[in-house]
Design a protein around this motif. Structure first.
Motif, mmCIF file in Angstrom:
data_model
loop_
_atom_site.group_PDB
_atom_site.id
_atom_site.type_symbol
_atom_site.label_atom_id
_atom_site.label_comp_id
_atom_site.label_asym_id
_atom_site.label_seq_id
_atom_site.Cartn_x
_atom_site.Cartn_y
_atom_site.Cartn_z
ATOM 1 N N ASP A 45 0.856 -1.190 0.000
ATOM 2 C CA ASP A 45 0.000 0.000 0.000
ATOM 3 C C ASP A 45 0.892 1.240 0.000
ATOM 4 N N PRO A 46 0.970 1.995 -1.106
ATOM 5 C CA PRO A 46 0.295 1.741 -2.393
ATOM 6 C C PRO A 46 0.938 0.582 -3.151
ATOM 7 N N ALA A 47 0.239 0.138 -4.196
ATOM 8 C CA ALA A 47 0.727 -0.999 -4.972
ATOM 9 C C ALA A 47 2.068 -0.667 -5.630
ATOM 10 N N SER A 48 2.908 -1.699 -5.708
ATOM 11 C CA SER A 48 4.247 -1.524 -6.294
ATOM 12 C C SER A 48 4.189 -1.832 -7.789
ATOM 13 N N ILE A 49 4.560 -0.839 -8.602
ATOM 14 C CA ILE A 49 4.570 -1.001 -10.060
ATOM 15 C C ILE A 49 5.981 -0.679 -10.558
ATOM 16 N N ASN A 50 6.623 -1.668 -11.120
ATOM 17 C CA ASN A 50 7.966 -1.491 -11.683
ATOM 18 C C ASN A 50 7.928 -1.898 -13.156
ATOM 19 N N ILE A 51 8.041 -0.910 -14.034
ATOM 20 C CA ILE A 51 7.961 -1.167 -15.474
ATOM 21 C C ILE A 51 9.109 -0.446 -16.172
ATOM 22 N N ASN A 52 9.664 -1.124 -17.145
ATOM 23 C CA ASN A 52 10.672 -0.499 -18.005
ATOM 24 C C ASN A 52 9.937 0.374 -19.024
ATOM 25 N N ASN A 53 9.935 1.692 -18.739
ATOM 26 C CA ASN A 53 9.145 2.604 -19.554
ATOM 27 C C ASN A 53 9.608 2.624 -21.022
ATOM 28 N N GLU A 54 10.885 2.540 -21.255
ATOM 29 C CA GLU A 54 11.393 2.616 -22.629
ATOM 30 C C GLU A 54 10.922 1.415 -23.450
ATOM 31 N N ARG A 55 11.027 0.205 -22.867
ATOM 32 C CA ARG A 55 10.601 -0.990 -23.591
ATOM 33 C C ARG A 55 9.092 -1.009 -23.780
ATOM 34 N N ALA A 56 8.347 -0.529 -22.765
ATOM 35 C CA ALA A 56 6.893 -0.484 -22.907
ATOM 36 C C ALA A 56 6.495 0.504 -24.015
ATOM 37 N N LEU A 57 7.187 1.672 -24.051
ATOM 38 C CA LEU A 57 6.894 2.658 -25.094
ATOM 39 C C LEU A 57 7.209 2.106 -26.478
ATOM 40 N N LYS A 58 8.319 1.385 -26.595
ATOM 41 C CA LYS A 58 8.679 0.806 -27.885
ATOM 42 C C LYS A 58 7.607 -0.164 -28.374
ATOM 43 N N TRP A 59 7.131 -1.038 -27.492
ATOM 44 C CA TRP A 59 6.103 -2.010 -27.890
ATOM 45 C C TRP A 59 4.785 -1.308 -28.204
ATOM 46 N N LEU A 60 4.470 -0.255 -27.492
ATOM 47 C CA LEU A 60 3.247 0.485 -27.803
ATOM 48 C C LEU A 60 3.339 1.139 -29.190
ATOM 49 N N LEU A 61 4.516 1.717 -29.471
ATOM 50 C CA LEU A 61 4.693 2.347 -30.778
ATOM 51 C C LEU A 61 4.697 1.312 -31.909
ATOM 52 N N ASN A 62 5.090 0.057 -31.573
ATOM 53 C CA ASN A 62 5.089 -0.993 -32.582
ATOM 54 C C ASN A 62 3.709 -1.632 -32.762
ATOM 55 N N GLY A 63 2.712 -1.219 -31.952
ATOM 56 C CA GLY A 63 1.353 -1.709 -32.162
ATOM 57 C C GLY A 63 0.854 -2.695 -31.135
ATOM 58 N N ALA A 64 1.617 -2.966 -30.075
ATOM 59 C CA ALA A 64 1.128 -3.886 -29.041
ATOM 60 C C ALA A 64 -0.027 -3.229 -28.287
ATOM 61 N N GLN A 65 -1.043 -4.062 -27.980
ATOM 62 C CA GLN A 65 -2.235 -3.557 -27.311
ATOM 63 C C GLN A 65 -2.222 -3.981 -25.829
ATOM 64 N N PRO A 66 -2.256 -3.001 -24.906
ATOM 65 C CA PRO A 66 -2.273 -3.369 -23.484
ATOM 66 C C PRO A 66 -3.688 -3.738 -23.030
ATOM 67 N N THR A 67 -3.765 -4.614 -22.069
ATOM 68 C CA THR A 67 -5.063 -4.892 -21.446
ATOM 69 C C THR A 67 -5.472 -3.698 -20.593
ATOM 70 N N ASP A 68 -6.720 -3.732 -20.095
ATOM 71 C CA ASP A 68 -7.215 -2.591 -19.325
ATOM 72 C C ASP A 68 -6.377 -2.354 -18.063
ATOM 73 N N THR A 69 -6.052 -3.421 -17.382
ATOM 74 C CA THR A 69 -5.253 -3.271 -16.151
ATOM 75 C C THR A 69 -3.870 -2.731 -16.468
ATOM 76 N N VAL A 70 -3.252 -3.281 -17.500
ATOM 77 C CA VAL A 70 -1.903 -2.817 -17.855
ATOM 78 C C VAL A 70 -1.961 -1.385 -18.383
ATOM 79 N N LYS A 71 -3.017 -1.015 -19.080
ATOM 80 C CA LYS A 71 -3.143 0.362 -19.570
ATOM 81 C C LYS A 71 -3.230 1.346 -18.412
ATOM 82 N N ALA A 72 -3.995 0.993 -17.371
ATOM 83 C CA ALA A 72 -4.078 1.855 -16.186
ATOM 84 C C ALA A 72 -2.710 1.974 -15.513
ATOM 85 N N MET A 73 -1.986 0.864 -15.493
ATOM 86 C CA MET A 73 -0.655 0.903 -14.890
ATOM 87 C C MET A 73 0.294 1.764 -15.707
ATOM 88 N N LEU A 74 0.227 1.656 -17.016
ATOM 89 C CA LEU A 74 1.104 2.467 -17.869
ATOM 90 C C LEU A 74 0.747 3.946 -17.779
#
Length: 248
Positions: A45-74
């Motif tokens: 509390d609060p929830a721990s979110i550890n994401i590699n922002n650069e790799r996530a941005l690259k996959w988003l720009l390449n067309g990967a679709q996040p789920t609703d939960t992952v989209k809220a996290m991003l």
């Protein structure tokens, strides 16, 4: 092939944690994945979110679709905002420097909010802890007060019993003081009886005295019998002498 950014569950029962993975949409949830880009732990509390922002941005720009939960996290991590700014840069709406400045301003504000939220949560926990300690202290004090009240009641009851015993002892003392008078009367009566008995005893003793005198009076008569015995002995002597004379 449709690529998704989703969560893969791991961890034990009721303490699950998740991996943020890039995987084929046709693969099972906890099956094969292409790349792991972060973790998510909802147990803190609060929830721990550890994401590699650069790799996530690259996959988003390449067309990967996040789920609703992952989209809220991003969105929480600012990756979706950075993607939007980068799309504006690619379209020429803004420059890269402007996009970076906007993202830095948003990131600083977001971090301040996260720090404030964490501090408020910690303060709330501390307040709850202090209230619990205060309630426990009040409960202990009430228990001590109750024990003290019971002890005082017990002492008061003991004092009342002692007072009652003292009062009963005071009531009993009066007959005890009268007892010596009764004893004096009893001794007087016994003395009277004792004085009466010696007056009668000399009368009872006269008979033995008279008997003793009679015995003494009879004793000379008993002693006279030996005086007659010599006379009886002299008679035989005289007879023997007479016999001698006769023989001569």
């Amino acid at each position: 092939m449709s690529v998704k950014i989703r969560l893969a569950r791991r961890g034990r029962k009721k303490m699950a944690i998740y991996d943020v993975v890039v995987a084929d949409a046709r693969a099972p949830r906890d099956g094969r994945f292409i790349e792991k880009i972060g973790t998510y732990n909802p147990n803190t509390d609060p929830a721990s979110i550890n994401i590699n922002n650069e790799r996530a941005l690259k996959w988003l720009l390449n067309g990967a679709q996040p789920t609703d939960t992952v989209k809220a996290m991003l969105s929480y991590r600012g990756v979706m905002l950075k993607k939007h700014l980068q799309v504006g840069v690619l379209k020429g709406a803004i420059t890269q420097e402007q996009a970076d400045a906007k993202f830095e301003a948003w990131l600083n504000e977001k971090e301040a909010k996260i720090a404030g939220k964490a501090e408020s949560i910690q303060k709330t926990k501390q307040d709850l802890r202090d209230k619990a300690l205060a309630a426990e202290a009040a409960k202990n004090q009430a228990r001590l007060d109750a024990i003290k009240a019971r002890e005082e009641e017990a002492q008061a009851a003991i004092a009342a019993e002692e007072a009652a015993a003292a009062a009963e002892a005071g009531d009993v003392e009066a007959p005890v003081e009268e007892a010596p008078a009764e004893k004096a009367e009893a001794t007087e009566t016994t003395e009277e009886k004792v004085e009466e008995t010696p007056a009668e005893e000399p009368v009872k003793d006269e008979a033995p005295v008279a008997e003793a005198e009679e015995a003494k009076a009879e004793e000379p008569a008993a002693e006279e019998t030996p005086a007659e015995e010599p006379a009886k002995e002299e008679a035989p002597k005289a007879s023997s002498e007479d016999e001698d004379k006769a023989k001569a």
